[in-house]
Design a protein around this motif. Structure first.
Motif, short mmCIF file in Angstrom:
data_model
loop_
_atom_site.label_atom_id
_atom_site.label_comp_id
_atom_site.label_asym_id
_atom_site.label_seq_id
_atom_site.Cartn_x
_atom_site.Cartn_y
_atom_site.Cartn_z
N THR A 140 0.83 -1.20 0.00
CA THR A 140 0.00 0.00 0.00
C THR A 140 0.87 1.26 0.00
OG1 THR A 140 -1.75 -1.15 1.22
CG2 THR A 140 -1.80 1.25 1.26
N LEU A 141 1.93 1.23 0.81
CA LEU A 141 2.82 2.39 0.91
C LEU A 141 3.56 2.64 -0.40
CD1 LEU A 141 4.32 1.84 4.48
CD2 LEU A 141 2.86 3.73 3.78
N ASN A 142 3.96 1.58 -1.07
CA ASN A 142 4.65 1.75 -2.35
C ASN A 142 3.74 2.37 -3.40
OD1 ASN A 142 7.46 0.86 -2.28
ND2 ASN A 142 6.65 -1.15 -1.70
N ALA A 143 2.47 1.96 -3.40
CA ALA A 143 1.50 2.56 -4.33
C ALA A 143 1.26 4.02 -3.98
CB ALA A 143 0.18 1.78 -4.27
N GLN A 144 1.19 4.29 -2.66
CA GLN A 144 1.00 5.66 -2.18
C GLN A 144 2.19 6.54 -2.56
OE1 GLN A 144 -0.65 6.14 1.86
NE2 GLN A 144 1.10 7.44 2.30
N LYS A 145 3.40 5.97 -2.42
CA LYS A 145 4.61 6.71 -2.77
C LYS A 145 4.62 7.08 -4.25
CE LYS A 145 8.62 4.75 -3.46
NZ LYS A 145 9.93 4.07 -3.30
N ALA A 146 4.23 6.13 -5.10
CA ALA A 146 4.21 6.38 -6.54
C ALA A 146 3.24 7.51 -6.89
CB ALA A 146 3.82 5.10 -7.28
N THR A 147 2.07 7.51 -6.25
CA THR A 147 1.07 8.56 -6.49
C THR A 147 1.61 9.91 -6.03
OG1 THR A 147 -0.72 6.96 -6.20
CG2 THR A 147 -1.30 9.29 -5.99
N GLN A 148 2.21 9.94 -4.86
CA GLN A 148 2.75 11.20 -4.31
C GLN A 148 3.89 11.73 -5.18
OE1 GLN A 148 3.74 9.81 -0.39
NE2 GLN A 148 1.80 10.52 0.51
N GLN A 149 4.75 10.84 -5.67
CA GLN A 149 5.85 11.26 -6.53
C GLN A 149 5.34 11.86 -7.84
OE1 GLN A 149 8.04 7.55 -6.64
NE2 GLN A 149 9.66 8.38 -5.32
N GLU A 150 4.31 11.23 -8.39
CA GLU A 150 3.73 11.73 -9.64
C GLU A 150 3.10 13.10 -9.45
OE1 GLU A 150 0.49 10.37 -13.07
OE2 GLU A 150 0.83 9.13 -11.31
N GLN A 160 3.60 19.17 -9.98
CA GLN A 160 3.64 20.49 -9.36
C GLN A 160 4.97 21.19 -9.66
OE1 GLN A 160 2.41 20.91 -5.24
NE2 GLN A 160 1.22 19.00 -5.37
N LEU A 161 6.06 20.45 -9.57
CA LEU A 161 7.37 21.04 -9.82
C LEU A 161 7.53 21.41 -11.30
CD1 LEU A 161 9.59 18.70 -7.61
CD2 LEU A 161 8.96 21.07 -7.15
N ALA A 162 6.98 20.59 -12.17
CA ALA A 162 7.04 20.88 -13.60
C ALA A 162 6.28 22.16 -13.93
CB ALA A 162 6.48 19.70 -14.40
N SER A 163 5.11 22.30 -13.31
CA SER A 163 4.30 23.51 -13.53
C SER A 163 5.03 24.74 -13.03
CB SER A 163 2.95 23.37 -12.82
OG SER A 163 2.21 22.31 -13.37
N ALA A 164 5.65 24.63 -11.85
CA ALA A 164 6.37 25.76 -11.27
C ALA A 164 7.56 26.14 -12.14
CB ALA A 164 6.84 25.42 -9.86
N TYR A 165 8.23 25.11 -12.70
CA TYR A 165 9.39 25.38 -13.55
C TYR A 165 8.98 26.08 -14.84
CZ TYR A 165 13.38 24.58 -16.61
OH TYR A 165 14.40 24.76 -17.50
N LEU A 166 7.90 25.61 -15.44
CA LEU A 166 7.43 26.21 -16.70
C LEU A 166 6.96 27.65 -16.49
CD1 LEU A 166 5.48 23.18 -18.24
CD2 LEU A 166 7.66 24.14 -19.01
N ALA A 167 6.31 27.88 -15.35
CA ALA A 167 5.84 29.24 -15.06
C ALA A 167 7.01 30.15 -14.76
CB ALA A 167 4.87 29.21 -13.89
N GLY A 168 8.02 29.62 -14.13
CA GLY A 168 9.21 30.41 -13.78
C GLY A 168 8.84 31.52 -12.81
N ASN A 169 9.72 32.49 -12.66
CA ASN A 169 9.47 33.62 -11.76
C ASN A 169 9.00 34.87 -12.52
OD1 ASN A 169 10.23 32.25 -9.43
ND2 ASN A 169 12.41 32.59 -9.87
N HIS A 170 8.78 34.70 -13.85
CA HIS A 170 8.46 35.86 -14.70
C HIS A 170 7.21 36.59 -14.23
CE1 HIS A 170 8.13 38.37 -18.23
NE2 HIS A 170 6.85 37.91 -18.41
N ASP A 171 6.13 35.80 -14.09
CA ASP A 171 4.87 36.45 -13.71
C ASP A 171 4.94 37.06 -12.32
OD1 ASP A 171 2.81 33.94 -15.36
OD2 ASP A 171 3.79 35.77 -16.13
#
Length: 378
Positions: free
Chosen positions: A99-109, A114-125
């Motif tokens: 159960t924890l391994n499945a939970q970890k995979a979901t959390q990592q995804e 979230q990190l990808a979105s933050a990177y694409l948005a950058g600090n410009h706006d």
């Protein structure tokens, strides 16, 4: 599995292993005594008085043999229970790990997105917003929005960290439980070997004892002695019993009780046993080591070896009712223990000089034996 039970199983198993040299010495002593008695019986078989003395000595040896078997069998029962509980706990840990391994995979995804979105948005706006001449209220709302996103990422990171920490702990626990399982298996093997050794010694003693009971008269005399011994023990037990308002007797449970073990009825109540002696209970043929359960709520008033009946346990059910369980391999309860209906109290055996495994079972009311078939389901 509770730490207490694990500790208890470990102590008993450890005691068994530490006491092997002592048991070996005790076994050697009993073997020497048996050899001496065999020689004496061979020389004095015709002398009734001497034979009677030898019989008593052999009964004493048989008692020691069967008590040694009971001790090892009880330790084995505790070890087996521990094995089941540790195995169950290990299964639970493995399931939780999945159960924890499945939970970890979901959390990592989720965190990756979230990190990808933050990177694409950058600090410009964010920078543009601070340098623009926008309404302060708008800037405040935007700051709150960015703070919300930042908090969400921090929360996701912390949750992932907690999951990974629990996974590490789970893995460590699995290794620990697996080690306990392996140790218990080793201890069980030692117990099985010790049990086989004690059973072989008992068989040798029993063979010599049966020689002294070869005549019908000797057998009848022995049965009379055994009956008198049982009667005396039960009378003493009854005197020591303190009435308990929680124990309501068996009067209202006639025909409703379960038999104490599953088996074939080989001797019924009232059947002729020898001469004028009749069966005061029933004999159930059953596999050695099978569970013996209490027929109703009760309190243990006797649990010990008794000549002719072997390892015997007696329960007080209140209102003058008692139940007796004999020929056990091991007794799992002690005098003073309270038991519930259906609770395992002993294991089927062949103690008391029996050649085949089974259970001797009696029900008594105010000291008088009554037919168990009237109380247990047919």
């Amino acid at each position: 599995m509770s730490q207490h039970l694990l500790w208890k199983a470990g102590v008993i198993a450890g005691f068994l292993l530490l006491s092997l040299p002592l048991q070996a010495d005790d076994l050697a002593r009993r073997q020497a005594e048996l050899k001496s008695l065999q020689s004496q019986i061979a020389k004095q078989q015709s002398a009734l008085k001497d034979t009677s003395k030898q019989r008593e000595k052999l009964q004493g040896l048989l008692k020691q043999d069967e008590q040694a078997i009971a001790k090892v069998a009880k330790a084995m029962a505790i070890t087996q229970a521990s094995l089941k509980q540790v195995d169950s706990k290990l299964d639970g840990l493995k399931s939780r790990s999945k159960t924890l391994n499945a939970q970890k995979a979901t959390q990592q995804e989720s965190l990756s997105k979230q990190l990808a979105s933050a990177y694409l948005a950058g600090n410009h706006d964010y920078t543009k917003m601070l340098l623009s001449q926008q309404n302060p209220a708008t800037i405040e709302r935007m700051l709150a929005y960015y703070q919300y996103l930042n908090n969400a990422r921090i929360k996701a990171i912390n949750e992932l960290k907690q999951t990974m920490d629990e996974l590490r702990q789970n893995h460590a626990q699995q290794l620990d439980e697996q080690e306990k399982l392996n140790q218990l298996a080793i201890e069980q093997q030692a117990q099985v070997k010790a049990l086989e050794t004690e059973q072989a010694q008992r068989q040798a003693t029993l063979k010599e004892l049966q020689k002294t009971l070869s005549s019908r008269g000797a057998e009848l005399e022995q049965l009379q002695i055994e009956e008198a011994s049982l009667k005396r023990v039960l009378e003493q037990a009854v005197k020591a019993v303190k009435a308990s308002p929680k124990l309501i007797g068996l009067g209202n449970q006639r025909g409703k009780l379960n038999w104490p073990t599953k088996g074939r009825l080989t001797e019924a109540f009232g059947n002729t046993r020898s001469g004028q002696i009749k069966w005061k209970g029933v004999l159930l043929s059953a596999p050695e080591g099978q569970s013996i359960t209490a027929i109703s709520d009760g309190k243990v008033i006797y649990a010990d070896w008794l000549k002719g009946f072997g390892m015997v346990l007696v329960l007080d059910h209140g209102q003058g009712y008692m139940s007796l369980y004999g020929h056990a391999q091991a007794l799992l309860k002690s005098p003073g223990d309270t038991v519930s209906s259906g609770e395992t109290i002993a294991l089927v055996g062949r103690s008391g000089g029996q050649t085949q495994p089974g259970l001797y079972f009696e029900i008594r009311h105010k000291g008088q034996a009554v037919d168990p078939a009237n109380y247990c389901r047919r």
